[in-house]
Design an enzyme around this catalytic site. Structure first.
Site, PDB file in Angstrom:
ATOM      1  N   GLU A 179      -9.622 -16.815  40.800  1.00  0.00           N
ATOM      2  CA  GLU A 179      -8.211 -16.925  39.072  1.00  0.00           C
ATOM      3  C   GLU A 179      -7.925 -18.565  39.663  1.00  0.00           C
ATOM      4  OE1 GLU A 179      -6.312 -13.928  39.954  1.00  0.00           O
ATOM      5  OE2 GLU A 179      -5.913 -14.154  41.488  1.00  0.00           O
TER       6      GLU A 179
HETATM    7  C1  TNX Z   1      -6.257 -10.168  42.186  1.00  0.00           C
HETATM    8  S1  TNX Z   1      -8.665 -10.307  44.486  1.00  0.00           S
HETATM    9  C2  TNX Z   1      -6.190 -11.234  43.912  1.00  0.00           C
HETATM   10  C3  TNX Z   1      -5.375 -11.893  45.116  1.00  0.00           C
HETATM   11  C4  TNX Z   1      -4.402 -11.253  44.617  1.00  0.00           C
HETATM   12  C5  TNX Z   1      -4.798  -9.452  44.169  1.00  0.00           C
HETATM   13  C6  TNX Z   1      -3.598  -8.735  44.246  1.00  0.00           C
HETATM   14  C7  TNX Z   1      -8.310 -11.803  43.836  1.00  0.00           C
HETATM   15  C8  TNX Z   1      -9.692 -12.714  44.111  1.00  0.00           C
HETATM   16  N1  TNX Z   1      -7.024 -12.216  43.944  1.00  0.00           N
HETATM   17  O1  TNX Z   1      -4.390 -13.121  44.049  1.00  0.00           O
HETATM   18  O2  TNX Z   1      -3.412 -10.793  46.045  1.00  0.00           O
HETATM   19  O3  TNX Z   1      -5.214  -9.403  42.725  1.00  0.00           O
HETATM   20  O4  TNX Z   1      -3.797  -7.005  44.078  1.00  0.00           O
END
Ligand code: TNX
Length: 528
Positions: free
Chosen positions: A340
């Site tokens: 992200e």
């Molecule tokens: C996605 S999984 C994210 C996390 C959040 C999570 C909550 C991932 C690589 N990034 O930053 O905590 O979803 O479920």
């Protein structure tokens, strides 16, 4: 310990491939214990048909029922080869806690733990074991202390009834995948050393062998980097909701690593970057391109800050942070996040992740990163962790075809923070709801288009903690779904069967009650 081999093919009684990486060295060597094995090899039965032995999670590779049972009483003693004493002491502790039996530990006992020479039994490999239970004696054999430990985890799950007894028979067992992980997010909410140790204890019951600690995120930085002291002291002082947070001193972290190692679990620390860096940027504003003062983050929503990819000082920070945690980490892996990073262009992202992988390689560690990393050039050997939900991303298949290996933590099945049902008091549901049956309903060999079993090193059950305030909350989300993911990682594909799994899972709850593990009484399971 953590044997990262991607398994493929089939063989063995349940269609399981014997683990790779084991060698043949003729007949079994070593071992002094009194043999408890029946003189004739018992015949394994089909999964689900092993009567009273049908209560182990993850389901063993082969089970051959015997007659009668081994009764635990005041005369029960444990014998251990050299190299097996620590596991024997663990077993003594389990028998005391679970059955109130005070067994002595010495060189020979009614329950004998025998360590063979490595490679002595090709089928067992580096983590397998054989457990023989007869009315007069119990014998656990393995080629490694890890194998003995897993045999002991099976044994403790088989202790039942009053007086406590273990049903007779033979279990021959080894894992399908070399990587069987669990991730705990200690950044969104901080967890004390003792909480993490208790979580490790719960993981070890299910033969998990990797603990991925998500150590940094927007809401907290949880380890000490000596040359950047404010990361922990300033960036670690809060958490989601504005609580006091915390961080691990080097000694705290080493305590966790050693505790995990005693349960044959390798700790994999994660520094999440270049996004998810709110806490780091709050501590050192120069890490962001705008250089402005940023407040500590206590909300759940991701801050779309990024490390400034164009400044050389950013890479000094990366090198220092990676070196600080690598120097405290005996395990071979270091996770560099990479998810992200929405504030960056693809080109900026590619440049950054290339550099962060070099930084890990310079510490002689193997990088792991979230699957986005496969969207750009990925260093040979770097492992990608699939957390997404689609399963059909062309860049994932392309990376697999170029040799990238994957850890599978699909959001739709292996995300313990996803609510099991609507309205559940804990958790999120961005990937949908995940009842126990769904956590169990997948196969790593077919989940991702273009990613065959040979490209999969294993599975991971992740627990992000935006909504998780305590160890009890963590356990309530993890149980009973963590054992489901653990079984996907350990048990042969051919033994996969929801009805049988649900029945075995139901038999675990008295043990959880005894050990004080909180769990969700899912209505899908006919609890004992
Ligand atoms: C996605 S999984 C994210 C996390 C959040 C999570 C909550 C991932 C690589 N990034 O930053 O905590 O979803 O479920």
């Amino acid at each position: 310990m953590l044997a990262l081999t991607a398994c493929g093919g089939s063989g063995g009684k349940n269609g399981a491939a014997p683990p790779a990486g084991s060698s043949v060295s003729g007949s079994a060597a070593g071992g002094t214990g009194s043999p408890a094995a029946p003189t004739q090899d018992p015949t394994p039965v089909a999964p689900g048909a092993a009567g009273p032995l049908e209560r182990v999670v993850p389901e063993p590779a082969e089970i051959a029922p015997g007659g009668g049972s081994f009764v635990l009483d005041g005369t029960t003693s444990i014998g251990a080869d050299q190299g097996a004493q620590a596991v024997a002491d663990d077993l003594a502790g389990y028998l005391k806690a679970q059955a109130g039996i005070a067994a002595t530990v010495s060189a020979t006992g009614k329950i004998q733990l025998t360590l063979h020479a490595p490679g002595a039994d090709r089928k067992l490999g580096t983590e397998g074991y054989q457990l023989d239970v007869a009315p007069g004696a119990v014998h656990v054999t393995a080629d490694s202390a890890a194998g003995l430990f897993y045999g002991v985890q099976t044994l403790r799950q088989l202790v039942m009834g009053s007086p406590a007894a273990i049903p007779a028979g033979r279990i021959t067992d080894y894992p399908r995948f070399g990587y069987r992980g669990a991730m705990l997010d200690v950044a969104r909410h901080f967890f004390s050393v003792s909480d993490v140790e208790q979580y490790i204890d719960a993981l070890s019951l299910y033969k998990v062998n990797a603990l991925h600690l998500h150590m940094t995120d927007d809401q907290g930085w949880r380890f000490v980097v000596p040359s950047w002291p404010k990361l922990a002291s300033y960036g670690g002082q809060t958490e989601v909701g504005g609580g006091t947070g915390g961080y691990y001193t080097a000694q705290d972290y080493q305590t966790i690593v050693a505790y995990a190692a005693s349960r044959f679990i390798t700790v994999i620390p994660e520094i999440d970057m270049p996004g998810h860096v709110g806490a780091a940027v709050a501590a050192y504003p120069a890490l962001a391109c705008d250089g402005r003062t940023h407040k500590l983050v206590t909300s759940v929503s991701p801050a779309f800050d990024s490390l400034c990819t164009s400044k050389s000082s950013t890479y000094t920070f990366v090198d220092n942070a990676v070196a600080a945690i690598a120097s405290q980490t005996p395990g071979p892996y270091l996770h560099v996040g990479g998810d992200e990073a929405s504030a960056l262009t693809q080109q900026q992202y590619n440049g950054f992740v290339a550099r962060s992988q070099q930084s890990v390689a310079a510490q002689n560690k193997t990088p792991i990163a979230w699957a986005e990393i496969a969207s750009g050039p990925i260093a040979p050997g770097t492992i990608a962790e699939y957390w997404n939900t689609g399963g059909k991303e062309p860049y994932i298949a392309a990376a697999a075809s170029r040799g990238t290996k994957f850890i599978l933590a699909p959001g739709t099945h292996a995300y313990l923070d996803q609510q099991p049902v609507p309205g559940f008091p804990l958790g999120l549901h961005w990937a949908g709801y995940t009842p126990v049956s769904k956590a169990y309903d997948w196969d790593p060999a077919t989940l991702l288009r273009g990613v065959p079993e040979s490209s999969v090193v294993g599975v991971e059950a992740t627990l992000f903690t935006e909504t998780v305030h305590s160890l009890a909350d963590a356990e309530t989300l993890a149980f009973p779904r963590l054992p489901a993911i653990a079984e996907i990682g350990w048990s042969p594909r051919a033994s996969h069967d929801w009805t049988g799994f649900a029945a075995r899972l139901a038999k675990q709850s008295p043990l959880w009650a005894k050990l004080g593990i909180s769990y969700y009484k899912s209505p899908e399971i006919d609890w004992q």
